[in-house]
Design an enzyme around this catalytic site. Structure first.
Site, short mmCIF file in Angstrom:
data_model
loop_
_atom_site.label_atom_id
_atom_site.label_comp_id
_atom_site.label_asym_id
_atom_site.label_seq_id
_atom_site.Cartn_x
_atom_site.Cartn_y
_atom_site.Cartn_z
N CYS A 1 31.52 33.68 39.75
CA CYS A 1 31.84 32.87 40.93
C CYS A 1 30.58 32.20 41.47
CB CYS A 1 32.55 33.72 41.98
SG CYS A 1 33.43 32.73 43.22
N HIS B 1 36.88 36.95 39.37
CA HIS B 1 36.47 38.28 39.83
C HIS B 1 37.32 39.32 39.10
CE1 HIS B 1 33.95 36.91 43.15
NE2 HIS B 1 34.88 36.01 43.41
#
Length: 484
Positions: free
Chosen positions: A324, A422
């Site tokens: 991310c 994630h």
């Protein structure tokens, strides 16, 4: 409602244990946290974002995460401000004083979620935030006693004896409450006790005499317990003598550090978070984590010597993964033209992947499934990001998600991998494949779902064994048959 004398007193874990205890008995129960401040979050079934602890509590209650379980989520992006998320959607960033004034509006969102949950479930177990004795935050409170008074619910006060001062914490907290709030406290739970309970009993007797309130139980220190952390980084250091070394910088605004729980618990991996004023130690794999303030955390990494350390690590054959915000840092440029995470502007990335990222107002929130592009291994995770990345590096994706959607990138030399997903390591097959890519043929992998479920079961066992479940059932307005 479970309130704590301090942060990390055990509110989240007690709520999870209570939810599973009730779920075991067939009670339709839901968790609720009116206001949460955390950078660990989860994507809900209705496409929003809530604190990760409430997602775990939902699992304990046999439910999928929903935005009503945590209607207000604050994600700090500076020491003075935070992104404000209402019913799962970001409405913007506010400085502390501005949010303090906004709480009158936030209160309506909290009460609306509360009403929906009470109408749908037989029991609602509520988690407070921080401490109810923070007298500077009493005005317009929606996180602790302000909420409890508004909906007229009883409160259990939990304190952590492992840190010391437990009786002062409990008595001092009561002393700082108003008379009506003090009357609302129905009893105490003492958490993380180790030793002979007989030596503690005189203190418990004194506490009950001094306050006129019962001790509902003493929970033991549950060694090796794994339940996703609400926000605080784990305290333990890497175990020495393990075969493979993984390090992660402990960024000031690190988000979703639960991405690394599968590595932390892996029996063959020496895992460390590396904090400020610590030189990055030698490692086999460096992982750049998510961040709530990517440009600020990128500057922090540079100030602490991580840029030359990364280049040296790669020069000697090490591998790097970015997740991310970490993906965005590995690119050539990061643009925040609207000032979504701080002052508007652009920052040069580390330049290890040929891509640029622009932060855009609409946050992308989705649960995803897919496969690694370089191995036959399934991935299950979630995306939470404002960044949109573009560039030649994305032509060699790291994952293929549902709908044949490419994600992330792998560098031409095969040393750098990045993804927006994630939970990359949470699936055992994906964890093994990623470690193999990084140069370690792991013979084992951690099943994080099973580990989390076992932790929840241990919490429920502790509730049944050590707490007065008859009184708990009465506080919830349930039949005593639910108690042991």
């Amino acid at each position: 409602m479970v309130q704590g004398t301090t942060s990390d007193a055990g509110k989240s874990t007690l709520v999870a244990g209570l939810c599973r205890w009730l779920y075991r008995r067939g009670v339709a129960v839901a968790p609720f946290k009116p206001q949460n401040m955390a950078l660990n979050s989860a994507v809900t079934e209705d496409g929003g974002e809530i604190g990760r602890a409430q997602a775990v509590q939902a699992q304990a209650a046999g439910l999928k995460p929903h935005t009503d379980f945590n209607p207000i989520l604050l994600k700090p992006n500076t020491d003075m401000g935070a992104q404000v998320i209402v019913h799962g959607r970001a409405i913007g960033s506010m400085q502390a004083q501005a949010y303090h004034d906004y709480k009158r509006v936030a209160r309506q969102a909290v009460l609306a979620s509360h009403a929906r949950l009470v109408a749908r479930y037989a029991a609602v177990v509520v988690e407070g935030a921080g401490s109810p004795a923070e007298i500077n935050l009493r005005a317009n409170d929606i996180a602790n006693m302000g909420y409890a008074e508004a909906v007229d619910c009883p409160v259990i006060l939990i304190a952590d004896i492992d840190r010391g001062g437990v009786f002062a914490h409990l008595v001092g907290t009561l002393a700082l409450l108003s008379p009506t709030e003090r009357a609302r406290v129905a009893g105490f739970v003492i958490n993380r006790f180790r030793g002979d309970i007989a030596l503690l009993q005189p203190g418990l007797d004194w506490l009950e005499r001094e306050t006129g309130k019962p001790v509902l139980g003493v929970l033991p220190y549950l060694h090796g317990l794994h339940v996703d952390a609400e926000d605080a980084l784990p305290r333990e250091r890497a175990a020495s003598g393990r075969a493979f070394r993984v390090i992660v910088p402990a960024l000031p605004r690190i988000s979703n550090h639960t991405d690394f729980d599968a590595l932390r618990h892996h029996p063959q991996i020496a895992f460390s978070f590396v904090g400020p004023n610590e030189m990055p130690p030698p490692a086999d794999l460096v992982v750049l984590p998510g961040s709530k303030s990517v440009r600020a955390d990128l500057a922090w990494l540079r100030a602490h010597g991580w840029e030359p350390a990364l280049r040296r690590h790669l020069r000697y054959g090490g591998k790097v993964i970015g997740i991310c915000g970490g993906l965005q840092m590995l690119g050539t440029m990061l643009h925040d033209p609207l000032g979504l995470e701080g002052a508007a502007g652009s920052s040069a990335g580390f330049g290890l992947l040929d891509l640029e990222t622009t932060l855009e107002p609409e946050k992308q929130l989705r649960n995803v499934q897919g496969r690694l592009a370089f191995a036959d291994a399934p991935v299950s995770g979630y995306e939470i990001h404002c960044g949109v990345s573009r560039g030649a590096a994305l032509a060699a994706p790291a994952l293929t998600l549902d709908g044949d959607r490419p994600d992330g990138a792998i560098s031409p030399d095969g040393q750098v991998l990045a993804s927006y997903v994630h939970g990359l390591f949470d699936t055992p097959a994906a964890c093994r494949a990623l470690l193999a890519w990084a140069g370690f043929d792991a013979s084992e992998a951690v099943d994080l779902t099973a580990l989390r479920e076992a932790g929840i079961e241990r919490l429920a066992d502790a509730v049944e064994t050590y707490l007065d479940t008859g009184r708990l059932a009465a506080l919830l307005g349930l039949e005593v048959a639910c108690a042991r």
